[in-house]
Design an enzyme around this catalytic site. Sequence first.
Site, PDB file in Angstrom:
ATOM      1  N   LYS A  95       0.824  -1.203   0.000  1.00 30.30           N
ATOM      2  CA  LYS A  95       0.000   0.000   0.000  1.00 30.30           C
ATOM      3  C   LYS A  95       0.865   1.262   0.000  1.00 30.30           C
ATOM      4  CE  LYS A  95      -3.771   2.046   2.769  1.00 30.30           C
ATOM      5  NZ  LYS A  95      -4.593   1.847   3.980  1.00 30.30           N
ATOM      6  N   SER A 174      -9.279   2.719   3.168  1.00 25.76           N
ATOM      7  CA  SER A 174      -8.276   3.355   2.316  1.00 25.76           C
ATOM      8  C   SER A 174      -7.348   2.361   1.602  1.00 25.76           C
ATOM      9  CB  SER A 174      -7.413   4.320   3.144  1.00 25.76           C
ATOM     10  OG  SER A 174      -6.679   3.638   4.141  1.00 25.76           O
ATOM     11  N   SER A 198      -9.984   0.384   7.115  1.00 29.28           N
ATOM     12  CA  SER A 198      -9.333   0.466   5.811  1.00 29.28           C
ATOM     13  C   SER A 198      -8.947  -0.861   5.186  1.00 29.28           C
ATOM     14  CB  SER A 198      -8.090   1.353   5.900  1.00 29.28           C
ATOM     15  OG  SER A 198      -8.459   2.691   6.132  1.00 29.28           O
TER      16      SER A 198
END
Length: 521
Positions: A95, A174, A198
């Site tokens: 990520k 996210s 997330s």
Amino acid sequence: MSGTHGNDSRVERDVAVGESVFLPAAELLRRFRAGTLSPVDVVEDCIARIETTDQHVGAFVLTRFDHARRAASEAARRYADGTARPLEGLPIATKDLVSFEPGVRNTFGSRIFAEDIDFVPEAASRHVLTLLEAGVISLGKTATPEFGHKGITASPAWGDTSTPFRIGINAGGSSGGAAAATAGFMVAAAEGSDAGGSLRIPAAQTATVGLKLSYGQIPTDVGPVSINPYLHTGPIARTVEDAALLGDVMAQPWIGDPTSVPKQTRLTASLRRGVGGLRIAYSPDLDLYPTDQDVADLVRDAAGAFREAGAEVEEVSIGLDDIMIGPAPESLRPLTQGDLSGMWRELMAVMYVGSVVDNFAGHGIDLMRHSEKMTPEFRALLDLGDTVSGRRVRNIEAIQATIMQVFYRLWTEREYDLLITPTLACTPGALRNAGDGTTVGPSQIGGVPVEETIGWSMTVPFNYSGEPVASVPAGFLDGLPVGMQIVGPRWADERVIAAAAVFERLRPWYVRYPRELEAAR
């Protein structure tokens, strides 16, 4: 057909070219060990899939194909000479937030770092290092909103990320790029972070498994010693077994993190444990959320599937609406879902000011000089962070402690073993991309106002409490996936993964992953 891997490794493929991407991570590893498939072929298939698919999905912000090819050749050599590590050759992605890879640019989903500042970390984040040392191959960095500030993956720096189930519907956030890359068969699995949902929000939007273990189970070195709401890192995968494989590797006790616990998980060993005799609570709304009725009904039916495996399932009130808050005894009122998201925003705002803006300033980077390139929502959070007092933070932490006690009583006094809830209160189609990287969630559900960046997600309470949660696909509405949270008491991580595996056997979802993409309706 065959693939040549260096001078010492030739493997006869047992799947056609391009088809290996459709295999689960655990199956890839089994075939690597058996010598019927090579990491070199799989990495090439993943690269081809990314090149044809990601232009529509928007999962990656940076790819590392040359690195991946070199790493795949090394992995093939390790299998040939018997030195393969537990996840040797498994293609994943990291990520673009706090999952640093050494020498790899990180942009944090921000225009500032995408356009003006080259930030290249020298060392890997602890949780990424653990995966790399286990042999995974990173194909690149996945999309996130600016500094992960909302439950949507959209950024003016990189655009909107779609769920592979329907282009134009957001993948959630996210860790939306990680989930979209996994569900879109671009990688075998991915890793992400979770401070408010997330991992679980994008898992819901992409029909993947998002696993948030008990706080402290996976050590980290990417934030303050203690961060509220609790920041977790963890895996996103297409199967429960795949999530368990990565979870077991990531959950290594580490003395460098004072919140790390000396307890090694046995997730993969718990996959066949079953749920017979367990008492499972179901809550459609956690007492506070205006859950869409179709979502509530679908997850209620999914929760009922556990009865087929011998569990007792009962719809309950949690008790969160009994919590009274207020500045003075004469002005107390019940806690609301607006309070949950409001407190989350305040705590995150303080973290962003102290751990992002001030931290970068300590390294000679003045983010506020570039504030015109911040999204309005993120800039508003920074402004909020400058106004939240220490007294207010302590007040929120007191409410957090009360939330913890509500769940503690659910496990102890009321003697429930697990809790089932929807992952999101809204329908998956409510997260429709704006098309310019400014996407937010719905502002209301059933006429009830909700905060647009996180207020429609039922994930936040478990970042206040730190319990283990797996979000798994409960079913589908209008062809789009709906997520279900399986929650357990602290340290009952194996029980959560066992229940997730039971549900996967009862209501399998793997065949629903789209090999071809569909445009938004």
